[in-house]
Structure formats: C-alpha cells, structure tokens
Scaffold this active site. Structure first.
Site, PDB file in Angstrom:
ATOM      1  N   PRO A   9      38.834  13.944 -41.293  1.00 52.84           N
ATOM      2  CA  PRO A   9      37.370  14.025 -41.211  1.00 52.84           C
ATOM      3  C   PRO A   9      36.676  12.808 -41.830  1.00 52.84           C
ATOM      4  O   PRO A   9      35.681  12.320 -41.303  1.00 52.84           O
ATOM      5  CB  PRO A   9      37.043  15.310 -41.983  1.00 52.84           C
ATOM      6  CG  PRO A   9      38.271  16.149 -41.838  1.00 52.84           C
ATOM      7  CD  PRO A   9      39.410  15.173 -41.897  1.00 52.84           C
ATOM      8  N   LYS A  67      45.855   5.937 -47.826  1.00 52.53           N
ATOM      9  CA  LYS A  67      45.626   6.221 -46.406  1.00 52.53           C
ATOM     10  C   LYS A  67      44.153   6.062 -46.052  1.00 52.53           C
ATOM     11  O   LYS A  67      43.804   5.445 -45.036  1.00 52.53           O
ATOM     12  CB  LYS A  67      46.101   7.638 -46.094  1.00 52.53           C
ATOM     13  CG  LYS A  67      46.077   7.988 -44.613  1.00 52.53           C
ATOM     14  CD  LYS A  67      46.690   9.374 -44.394  1.00 52.53           C
ATOM     15  CE  LYS A  67      46.728   9.730 -42.912  1.00 52.53           C
ATOM     16  NZ  LYS A  67      47.316  11.087 -42.707  1.00 52.53           N
ATOM     17  N   CYS A  98       3.069  30.116 -62.415  1.00 49.69           N
ATOM     18  CA  CYS A  98       2.222  30.064 -61.220  1.00 49.69           C
ATOM     19  C   CYS A  98       1.853  31.490 -60.782  1.00 49.69           C
ATOM     20  O   CYS A  98       1.067  32.149 -61.462  1.00 49.69           O
ATOM     21  CB  CYS A  98       2.921  29.274 -60.120  1.00 49.69           C
ATOM     22  SG  CYS A  98       1.790  28.719 -58.813  1.00 49.69           S
ATOM     23  N   HIS A 133       3.727  24.363 -63.305  1.00 53.11           N
ATOM     24  CA  HIS A 133       5.181  24.453 -63.123  1.00 53.11           C
ATOM     25  C   HIS A 133       5.890  23.620 -64.187  1.00 53.11           C
ATOM     26  O   HIS A 133       6.240  22.458 -63.964  1.00 53.11           O
ATOM     27  CB  HIS A 133       5.566  23.965 -61.727  1.00 53.11           C
ATOM     28  CG  HIS A 133       5.184  24.893 -60.636  1.00 53.11           C
ATOM     29  ND1 HIS A 133       6.032  25.869 -60.154  1.00 53.11           N
ATOM     30  CD2 HIS A 133       4.024  25.020 -59.942  1.00 53.11           C
ATOM     31  CE1 HIS A 133       5.423  26.556 -59.200  1.00 53.11           C
ATOM     32  NE2 HIS A 133       4.204  26.070 -59.060  1.00 53.11           N
ATOM     33  N   GLU A 179       8.870  23.703 -65.159  1.00 56.33           N
ATOM     34  CA  GLU A 179      10.260  23.357 -64.834  1.00 56.33           C
ATOM     35  C   GLU A 179      10.402  21.943 -64.306  1.00 56.33           C
ATOM     36  O   GLU A 179      11.482  21.341 -64.412  1.00 56.33           O
ATOM     37  CB  GLU A 179      10.829  24.356 -63.821  1.00 56.33           C
ATOM     38  CG  GLU A 179      10.216  24.304 -62.431  1.00 56.33           C
ATOM     39  CD  GLU A 179       9.006  25.198 -62.234  1.00 56.33           C
ATOM     40  OE1 GLU A 179       8.704  25.561 -61.078  1.00 56.33           O
ATOM     41  OE2 GLU A 179       8.358  25.531 -63.250  1.00 56.33           O
TER      42      GLU A 179
END
Length: 554
Positions: A203, A236, A394, A520, A522
C-alpha cells in the site's frame, strides 16, 4: 512554549517549506505529525509557521456536522477552522490566523470573486493555472523574514480527486522557490495482516507511486504501523519508493498518549533530517518540559472520573479540545482522569441519578439544536444539588442558567428562545447583534473577546487576574433583563464583557466547584499550561474523590 537556544542556530536566509501529505487511508494523524515536527523544530530555536489546506468545498467547517468533521476549532481572530489547528496550538507556539487554514471553497470563492471583478482580463479561468496559482499564493504568503520554516499539511488522502489541485500546486512551488528550499513528507500506512503474520509494504508503494505520477517525489516517509518495522521492511520501502533508508521512519501506534509522538519522531531523527535537507544548524532540542509532562502522565498520584454529558457524546472528535484540556488539567495535578461520555438524551430517558452517581466531576459542553437539551439541564441540576464539581461551556452555561432559573429562582418554564420562542421567562435570548442575521456561515459571535472578572470569585482566583480574553462561538446569551432576579436568588455573575452588558461567567458560592462560561476555554489549554478552569475542575474532583464532605444548605 520554548526559548531559542543562545548559540548554534543559523536562521534561514530564505523561508523553507515542509509539505505533509497522507496516503493509503485517512485518519493516520497528519495533523499530529505536522504539529510534532513543528514542536521539535521550535525546541531547537527555529521560527515556525503552520498551515492546513482542506480539500472540501465548504468555505469553512462552521456549518458542518460534528459527526462528519469533528469539532470546529476557533482562533483568536474568529476563524472557524479544522480541528488539526488545535494540535498545532497545543504542540507549538506558532501564531495561527485565518491564513493558517484554507479550503477548496475559500480558494474557488476567491478566484470567482476576482473573475467577477475582471482581474483576469478576459482569460478563460481554469484549475491550472488560476486555482493552483491561488493555492501557491496562500502558501507563500506565510514566508517572511521572521519565519524559518512553513509547515503546510494537505488534507485528504493522495489519490482523492478533491486533493489534486493542492498537490499540483505544491508540485509547482519548488520550481519557484527552489527544490533545495522544499521538503516533502508523506505519511502512510504499513498494515499488519494477521492471517499472513507479516507487515505489508505494497500500500505504501502504491501511495508513493501516485504521488510520483503527479510529479512529487517524497523526501521522507513516516510509516504508521501496529508492529515495528524491521530492517528488511525499511530497505524494501526505501528501494521501491526511491527514498534514503534513514528517511523511512517508523511511527508505531501510541496506546498511551498522543504526546509521545514528538519524542518518537525525534528518536528517528526527523528534526535532524529536516535541518540537514535545508542546510540549517540549530541548538540541541530543549524537551525537558515535554519529558516532565509525560512523566506526570505515566506516574499519576490520583485517579478520578468525570462525566461528559453532550449530544455528540459518542463521537470523541466532536469534543476533541475538551478531552485534551481535561488531560491537561490532570497533568497539572498529577491525576489520571477517566472521562465517560454520556449522551444527554440518555439522561432524559434514564435519569441523572442512575447515570451520574459515582462520578467525581461533570462537564456539559456546547452544541446546537434542541435535541438533548433537557438532559443537559437535568444533569446540571444533579451536579448543583449533589455538590458534584461542574464546568459548563457555552450551551452548558446556558443550561445552567435555565436550571437555576427554574429550580432555584422559581421561574417556572424558563428556557432559551433558541428552543422555545414562547417561553414565559426567556433567561437565554438571541444576542442583539444577531438580530436579523440570515446567513449561517461565519456569522456568530466568534473569536477572542475581553472579559472582566469579579473580585473574590472562583474564576478570578483560578485565573489569578482581573481581566482575561477567551474565544467565543455562539448566537444566544444570558438575558440581562433577568440578571438582578437571578443574582438575588444566589447566582454569582463572575465575569462580564468590559462594559458589563454581556454575562460571560456564572458561579455558585455554596458549592465545591460550580463554574459555567459562555466562551470555550478548551481552545486555550496546552499540555504544558493547563487552562485554569479545567485545572480547577480537576482539583475539585480530586478533593471529592478523596472523600471531602459537602452538604447542601437548606
């Protein structure tokens, strides 16, 4: 976050560009990888800027469902951006602005507006060169005399049709700024097939093959894998992908913490590879602070549990920054925090007593729409009455006001006009500036806003200052017509806009920790500098877990 080393650093005479792409599958962690590289380079004294280019046609993620896109990360300037920019801010000190995140929608909108103004002088507007030129400009605009390296992450997966204009644009940039000033890093997957008992490199070979067909030869491969790559696997990959062996970097899955990623990449010398490619010299990496936070994570002195009650509780990315900020609060207090997401609709069906008993703290985050609101209100009432440490954010603050109005101030059927236009007591209402707003995208109260804190309040003590600035994203607010009545009933207005008209923080005095904010917090928390409100919540939860008694006043 880091101070530049005093010696041994050679600044770039020309800004260098690092491009990070991803292949095989999505969700490999390009944002974390990009942020980690930025952090490592900053730790060596280099000046870094970061940028995310997203292939979706939305102008920004502001109108997208959290189930599809995760949280919307808001910057100081009000930009609604991809959640990966949260990783950039948490890991680095790079200044982020609206120039740090562009989408296909923004690029096309800009080009179309130029065409409407007649700036193309009658030319047929095409993907090449007009769209790709626009993309190149938004990348190169971050290059200036104060920037050593710009890291640009390309969203999506190589092979997706949506990403092609961005990949074509970054293919062209080395032709304009010099190949020696550009570095291509490709993040790919090396899956382990249990039936075969081996890792599969094919892949990765196909993914790199697609890039090379476009005209991009990656310089570095970062290989995500469950199992370690042995030398033969790396040889590889190096051979078939035309990449030097030492530039095939293993990135094992991190079961413990995402904050291990920078140190893992450093152990593979990725910062040295970048510096060597660009001919830059820098001081030794200063990662003492990072090692300390990982030590705290690995050696907690306490363990607590916090319930997160929200309408998207089953989708972690919808509250990505909140989960991270909780961890930061735990790091600050050497505490392992176990977060249990609970759907607010389940509270409505099964009751707060059944679902919240036994937790040490509660967070009720933001959200939009009526679904699950009554469950949030019920959860907050439980926390208020049982002395459960609580932080509302909030909509979480708005629900706290609704609960207090209904169940303490005696305002039966109090509600928000967002959910009930005919409520007899609209304690939460549409902001004055939002009256008449029709369009949804980018029209809320957004970005950093100043806030004055009330002396003697929990919030003022936590912040250690009387004035703060926090990021907002909302349309509805505390109705000032009810301020006096709710204050008389015992609600503390702990923070307001500088002119006193907008209520930003509410608290309760007779409670271990009951703080709810309209903004907010965070978005401003870092692993090395926990946000004061999250640190305060964790501290209160630790005390509760230790058995500190609390009895509600009669």
């Amino acid at each position: 976050m880091f101070e530049a080393p005093a010696e041994g650093k050679e600044l770039a005479s020309v800004t260098k560009h690092v491009f990070v792409t991803g292949g095989v599958v999505s969700s490999l962690g390009k944002g974390l990888t990009s942020a980690s590289i930025g952090m490592l380079l900053e730790s060596r004294g280099l000046r870094v800027k970061m940028q995310k280019l997203d292939p979706y046609i939305n102008v920004d993620p502001g109108t997208m469902s959290p189930y599809q896109h995760g949280e919307v990360y808001v910057l100081d300037d009000g930009s609604e951006t991809d959640l990966d920019l949260g990783h950039y801010e948490r890991f680095t000190s790079t200044p982020l602005t609206r120039r740090s995140n562009y989408t296909t929608g923004q690029i096309y909108l800009s080009v179309i507006n130029k065409e409407r103004r007649g700036e193309f002088l009658g030319n047929t507007v095409q993907v090449i060169p007009h769209i790709t030129n626009e993309i190149k400009e938004v990348v190169k605009q971050l290059a200036d005399a104060d920037t050593d390296i710009v890291i640009t992450e390309i969203g999506g997966t190589v092979g997706d049709i949506e990403s092609l204009p961005f990949l074509e644009a970054i293919r062209q940039i080395p032709l304009e700024v010099g190949r020696e000033n550009c570095l291509f890093i490709h993040l790919t997957l090396v899956p382990y097939l249990k039936a075969a008992g081996e890792l599969k490199t094919k892949p990765t070979q196909h993914s790199v093959g697609i890039l090379r067909q476009i005209g991009i030869q990656p310089d570095v491969l970062v290989c995500r894998t469950e199992r370690g790559l042995d030398v033969s696997d790396r040889e590889k990959i190096a051979l078939f992908c035309n990449v030097p062996l030492d530039c095939v970097i293993e990135e094992r899955d991190k079961d413990f913490s995402i904050y291990e990623v920078p140190l893992s990449l450093q152990s593979n010398r990725i910062d040295e590879i970048v510096l060597r490619r660009f001919g830059l010299q820098a001081g030794a990496a200063d990662l003492e602070e990072w090692h300390e936070l990982l030590h705290r994570l690995r050696n907690p002195e306490h363990e607590i549990s916090i319930a997160l009650v929200g309408k998207y509780a089953g989708h972690r990315d919808a509250y990505k920054s909140i989960y991270e900020a909780i961890d930061h609060g735990g790091i600050a207090h050497k505490t392992q925090v176990r977060v249990q997401p609970i759907k607010s609709e389940d509270i409505e069906r099964e009751g707060a007593e059944r679902l919240l008993a036994g937790f040490d703290g509660l967070i009720v985050p933001g959200g939009f729409g009526e679904r699950g609101v009554e469950g949030k209100v019920e959860a907050i009432r439980f926390a208020r009455e049982r002395g459960l440490p609580f932080l509302g954010i909030c909509l979480g603050m708005q629900c706290a006001v609704i609960d207090f109005a209904r169940n303490v101030a005696g305002l039966a059927d109090a509600h928000s006009t967002e959910f009930n236009r005919d409520t007899p007591h609209p304690v939460i209402c549409l902001m004055e500036e939002q009256q008449g707003v029709i369009h949804k995208g980018g029209t809320m109260r957004l970005g950093a806003q100043p806030c004055g804190l009330t002396g003697g309040s929990r919030s003022a003590a936590a912040y250690g200052t009387a004035a703060i600035s926090e990021r907002h994203r909302h349309r509805y607010e505390f109705n000032p017509r009810y301020r006096e009545r709710l204050e008389e009933a015992g609600l503390v207005i702990a923070g307001t806009s500088p002119d006193g008209t907008l209520v930003e923080i509410v608290e309760l005095v007779d409670h271990p920790w009951f703080v709810a904010v309209q903004f907010h917090p965070e978005f401003k928390s870092k692993p090395t500098a926990a946000h004061p409100l999250f640190a305060g919540l964790v501290a209160a939860a630790v005390e509760r877990h230790a058995g500190s008694a609390w009895v509600a006043e009669a």
